[in-house]
Design an enzyme around this catalytic site. Structure first.
Site, mmCIF file in Angstrom:
data_model
loop_
_atom_site.group_PDB
_atom_site.id
_atom_site.type_symbol
_atom_site.label_atom_id
_atom_site.label_comp_id
_atom_site.label_asym_id
_atom_site.label_seq_id
_atom_site.Cartn_x
_atom_site.Cartn_y
_atom_site.Cartn_z
ATOM 1 N N GLY A 2 0.853 -1.175 0.000
ATOM 2 C CA GLY A 2 0.000 0.000 0.000
ATOM 3 C C GLY A 2 0.886 1.220 0.000
ATOM 4 C CG HIS A 47 0.813 7.005 5.545
ATOM 5 N ND1 HIS A 47 1.959 7.499 6.114
ATOM 6 C CD2 HIS A 47 1.053 5.684 5.310
ATOM 7 C CE1 HIS A 47 2.859 6.528 6.229
ATOM 8 N NE2 HIS A 47 2.321 5.418 5.744
ATOM 9 C CD GLN A 71 3.739 5.955 2.591
ATOM 10 O OE1 GLN A 71 2.748 5.403 2.121
ATOM 11 N NE2 GLN A 71 4.762 5.292 3.092
ATOM 12 C CG HIS A 127 -0.126 1.361 7.341
ATOM 13 N ND1 HIS A 127 0.810 0.989 8.275
ATOM 14 C CD2 HIS A 127 0.550 2.095 6.409
ATOM 15 C CE1 HIS A 127 2.005 1.480 7.918
ATOM 16 N NE2 HIS A 127 1.868 2.150 6.796
ATOM 17 C CD GLU A 128 -0.686 2.699 2.850
ATOM 18 O OE1 GLU A 128 -0.255 3.868 2.820
ATOM 19 O OE2 GLU A 128 0.066 1.719 2.993
ATOM 20 C CB CYS A 180 5.804 2.389 7.326
ATOM 21 S SG CYS A 180 5.265 3.890 6.509
ATOM 22 C CG LEU A 181 6.964 1.508 1.258
ATOM 23 C CD1 LEU A 181 6.317 1.877 -0.068
ATOM 24 C CD2 LEU A 181 8.032 0.454 1.066
#
Length: 159
Positions: free
Chosen positions: A50, A149, A55, A145-146, A103-104
């Site tokens: 995702g 963000h 991000q 999670h997304e 997480c990226l």
């Protein structure tokens, strides 16, 4: 071929903002389509499941949810990638579960996060069509999670 964008890292201010909604006149635009393609390319290149627009330094309410097995998540279930514009969770199950998240934007850390097991999401497609869809298990975790963000929250704040 879409461009792979740089990923904002923990500590960068962009990750702390509440992202702006995509405006009505931005739906079905070349700009939004290019953003969605670049998000997808960036997520695939980095083995994410995702990704959220903040991000990649775009403070807009756009996420992609794309569970599939990869080196970072070998046991992830397979699902088609879904681009969600202005997503909002309209129902959470009372049942929760813990699961490992990474997480990226926080590459050096993973942790167990408690999330709702099932969520119902209302979102728009890039073309502006409204969809309501329920997700459970790992895909539901990705959605939560997304969307975090988009609200300036990193998973490490939930540990």
């Amino acid at each position: 071929m879409s461009v792979v964008l740089p990923i904002a890292q923990r500590g960068e201010e962009i990750l702390t903002f509440k992202a702006a909604s995509v405006a009505q006149n931005e739906f079905n635009s070349a700009w939004l389509e290019q953003l969605a393609l670049a998000l997808q390319a960036t997520m695939l290149e980095r083995h994410g499941v995702g990704i959220a627009a903040p991000q990649v330094y775009v403070s807009k309410r756009v996420i992609i949810v794309a569970s599939r097995p990869n080196p970072r998540y070998p046991d992830a279930p397979e699902m088609p990638a879904v681009t969600m514009i202005n997503p909002e969770i309209i129902e959470y199950s009372t049942e929760t579960c813990f699961g490992e998240e990474g997480c990226l934007s926080v590459p050096e850390q993973r942790g167990q996060v408690e999330r709702a097991y099932v969520v119902k999401v209302r979102y728009f497609t890039v073309q502006g069509e409204q969809i309501e869809q329920s997700y459970e298990g790992f895909p539901a975790r990705i959605v939560q999670h997304e969307i975090d963000h988009l609200n300036g929250i990193l998973f490490v704040e939930r540990l």
